[in-house]
Design a protein around this motif. Structure first.
Motif, mmCIF file in Angstrom:
data_model
loop_
_atom_site.group_PDB
_atom_site.id
_atom_site.type_symbol
_atom_site.label_atom_id
_atom_site.label_comp_id
_atom_site.label_asym_id
_atom_site.label_seq_id
_atom_site.Cartn_x
_atom_site.Cartn_y
_atom_site.Cartn_z
ATOM 1 N N LEU A 144 0.897 -0.728 9.518
ATOM 2 C CA LEU A 144 1.138 0.674 9.213
ATOM 3 C C LEU A 144 2.159 0.857 8.109
ATOM 4 C CD1 LEU A 144 1.201 2.228 12.785
ATOM 5 C CD2 LEU A 144 -0.681 2.150 11.162
ATOM 6 N N GLN A 145 2.761 -0.242 7.658
ATOM 7 C CA GLN A 145 3.747 -0.149 6.597
ATOM 8 C C GLN A 145 3.052 0.180 5.283
ATOM 9 O OE1 GLN A 145 7.122 -0.573 6.676
ATOM 10 N NE2 GLN A 145 7.217 -0.098 4.506
ATOM 11 N N PRO A 146 3.393 1.284 4.607
ATOM 12 C CA PRO A 146 2.752 1.578 3.318
ATOM 13 C C PRO A 146 3.096 0.508 2.312
ATOM 14 C CG PRO A 146 4.608 3.037 3.716
ATOM 15 C CD PRO A 146 4.375 2.291 4.990
ATOM 16 N N PRO A 147 2.127 0.079 1.496
ATOM 17 C CA PRO A 147 2.383 -1.005 0.544
ATOM 18 C C PRO A 147 3.388 -0.582 -0.507
ATOM 19 C CG PRO A 147 0.250 -0.001 0.129
ATOM 20 C CD PRO A 147 0.763 0.577 1.412
ATOM 21 N N VAL A 148 4.116 -1.548 -0.998
ATOM 22 C CA VAL A 148 5.124 -1.304 -2.021
ATOM 23 C C VAL A 148 4.436 -0.945 -3.325
ATOM 24 C CG1 VAL A 148 7.093 -2.291 -3.255
ATOM 25 C CG2 VAL A 148 6.662 -2.908 -0.859
ATOM 26 N N ARG A 149 4.944 0.069 -4.011
ATOM 27 C CA ARG A 149 4.340 0.515 -5.261
ATOM 28 C C ARG A 149 4.387 -0.617 -6.287
ATOM 29 N NH1 ARG A 149 3.187 5.483 -7.393
ATOM 30 N NH2 ARG A 149 3.117 5.641 -9.650
ATOM 31 N N GLY A 150 3.259 -0.905 -6.860
ATOM 32 C CA GLY A 150 3.158 -1.973 -7.834
ATOM 33 C C GLY A 150 2.621 -3.264 -7.274
ATOM 34 N N SER A 151 2.556 -3.374 -5.952
ATOM 35 C CA SER A 151 2.038 -4.603 -5.354
ATOM 36 C C SER A 151 0.524 -4.624 -5.418
ATOM 37 C CB SER A 151 2.500 -4.712 -3.891
ATOM 38 O OG SER A 151 1.970 -3.641 -3.129
ATOM 39 N N ARG A 152 -0.043 -5.773 -5.039
ATOM 40 C CA ARG A 152 -1.496 -5.920 -5.067
ATOM 41 C C ARG A 152 -2.157 -5.010 -4.035
ATOM 42 N NH1 ARG A 152 -3.650 -11.913 -4.544
ATOM 43 N NH2 ARG A 152 -2.313 -12.017 -6.417
ATOM 44 N N GLU A 153 -1.525 -4.876 -2.849
ATOM 45 C CA GLU A 153 -2.084 -3.993 -1.833
ATOM 46 C C GLU A 153 -2.056 -2.537 -2.290
ATOM 47 O OE1 GLU A 153 0.154 -6.217 -1.411
ATOM 48 O OE2 GLU A 153 -0.725 -7.750 -0.082
ATOM 49 N N TRP A 154 -0.980 -2.150 -2.969
ATOM 50 C CA TRP A 154 -0.892 -0.768 -3.464
ATOM 51 C C TRP A 154 -1.968 -0.489 -4.508
ATOM 52 C CZ3 TRP A 154 0.064 1.195 -8.347
ATOM 53 C CH2 TRP A 154 0.318 2.567 -8.421
#
Length: 506
Positions: A144-154
């Protein structure tokens, strides 16, 4: 961690757990299997059943199903921190503790993971039981943790959200905030809503018509009749299909046109709100084509045999448009001309057709008319691999019901099957919009190597037909008024060829 459930060999223990002394079994207990399942305890909890700190009370005053309270004990060993909660002390709607989460003291239970699960994060367990979401007792709040901006998941989530947004949402966002970063934003251009028709008879440069002409000039009608008689029906069908595909933007679509339209093909544009002008132009072309063919037949003032021969060639043109070219638009226009009341009433001409051109009459009555009826009712259609221009007239008429001229009852006017017919045509619109590229490819294949004659292309152009029928001045007048006046002209021509028989003469 391994778990051990109470089995039938632990009968006394299960009995102590599930009911207190002196309570009748028949009135307060469910099925024995249900009791055993609901009383599954871990190995560390079984020895503490009789201890004062046991979560299950065995006092005689307790009810058959005692109130269960959650007890957080200090971890005695590292393995105790990964001990899953017992099903007795956890409902199916409560989340299960994930491995690695430290237990909270009783005073901090309101701040624990059950108070606000959105702030409690843990890694997904590799165990199959933890990754299964079909079991109502295996609910886990993971990832449920929102992905960090700029990461691959984001980046992956951002791309997915952009693809999921509809055309209207993207258009609204671009109009308010401008184009966002990315290739898709820079390539997008707000489509142009066309306000004027693509047909302009006043500025039409013609090889056959003078700059100023009157309606239905005799010399011009004779020239058109000669041009149509010089070639066979298949050649005429190719000329008609080429002009149709250019008008409907199936062929001849440039990158600039696609940018202005917002879509790649005209078949997709006519299903969209800003494609209204294209729909109106196709309606104009359909009715103008039908009227010109009717004038060609009714203008034949010779014998009934000559008119029957002209009827036969018109039927052949309809068959070529349907079979060879896969052009359902002009096929319906030609059939509309043959089905006009002013032509259908020519009994002598139709009798001569059945006598001199029997196969043509059978083709019209047994194949072409039933096929057109199936098209209008949404029951049958040509194969997509052979279609260059689909049957979009019912769809256009539905979308532009206020502007479409009325020509008898519509196929959806029936109270029994009207709704089904409308739904069939609206569902067919999805196919039409989706296969615009396929229609383009089919048209290119069927017209490959075709050497068109400029005079015939002009005869089948809508501007030429408007100038021929209504003259240089009347071509720009009101559409409804033009059609109404010409209906009277066709009626007069029909009665001149075969006067109506009075009832007193019968």
């Amino acid at each position: 961690m391994k778990r051990r459930s109470v089995t039938m060999t632990d009968g006394l223990t299960a009995d102590k757990v599930t009911r207190s002394d002196g309570c009748p079994t028949s009135t307060s207990l469910p099925h024995p299997r249900e009791s055993i399942r609901n009383c599954a305890l871990s190995m560390d909890q079984i020895p503490d059943l009789h201890s004062p700190m046991s979560p299950i009370s065995e006092s005689p005053s307790s009810p058959a199903y005692s109130t269960v309270t959650r007890v957080h004990a200090a971890p005695a060993a590292p393995s105790a921190t990964a001990l899953p909660a017992s099903p007795v002390t956890r409902r199916s709607s409560e989340p299960q503790l994930c491995p690695g989460s430290a237990p909270k003291p009783p005073g901090e239970s309101d701040k624990g993971p059950y108070a606000s699960p959105s702030h409690t994060l843990c890694k997904a367990s590799p165990s199959p039981s933890l990754s299964s979401y079909s079991d109502p007792d295996s609910g886990h709040y993971c990832q449920l943790q929102p992905p960090v901006r700029g990461s691959r998941e984001w980046a992956a989530a951002e791309a997915s959200s952009r693809q999921a947004r509809s055309y209207g949402e993207r258009l609204k966002e671009l109009s308010e905030n401008g184009a966002p970063e990315g290739d898709w934003g820079r390539a997008f251009t707000v489509p142009i809503v066309e306000a004027t028709s693509s047909f302009n008879p006043a500025t039409f440069q013609s090889l056959l018509i003078p700059k100023d002409n009157r309606p239905l000039e005799v010399g011009l009608l004779r020239k058109v009749k000669e041009l149509l008689a010089e070639v066979d029906a298949r050649t005429l069908a190719r000329h008609v299909t080429k002009v149709d595909c250019l008008v409907a933007r199936i062929l001849g679509v440039t990158k600039e046109m696609q940018t202005l339209m917002g879509v790649r093909w005209g078949m997709e544009l006519l299903t969209l709100p800003h494609g209204r002008q294209l729909r109106l132009d196709l309606l104009e072309r359909f009715h103008t084509m039908s009227i010109m063919l009717a004038v060609d037949i009714l203008g034949c003032t010779g014998s009934a045999e000559e008119r029957a021969a002209l009827l036969h060639k018109t039927i052949q043109l309809a068959a070529e448009l349907r079979g060879t070219m896969g052009n359902m638009f002009s096929f319906a226009a030609v059939m509309g001309a043959l089905d006009m009341a002013q032509i259908a009433r020519l009994e002598q001409t139709w009798v001569t057709l059945r006598q001199r051109h029997t196969e043509g009459a059978i083709l019209y009555e047994k194949k072409l008319k039933p096929f057109l009826k199936s098209l209008n009712e949404g029951k049958e259609g040509p194969p997509l691999s052979n279609t260059t221009f689909p049957h979009v007239l019912p769809l256009i008429t539905l979308l532009e019901c206020d502007s479409a001229p009325a020509e008898g009852p519509e196929p959806w006017g029936s109270t029994e099957h009207g709704v089904e017919v409308i739904l069939a045509h609206l569902e067919a619109a999805r196919t039409v919009a989706h296969h615009g590229g396929l229609y383009h490819t089919n048209a290119e294949v069927k017209l490959q190597g075709f050497q068109a004659r400029p005079e015939l292309l002009e005869v089948f152009s809508t501007e030429f037909q408007m100038r021929l029928l209504w003259g240089s001045q009347g071509a720009s007048s009101n559409q409804a008024r033009r059609y109404e006046k010409f209906d009277k002209v066709l009626t007069a021509l029909s009665h001149k060829l075969e006067p109506a028989v009075r009832s007193s003469e019968l």
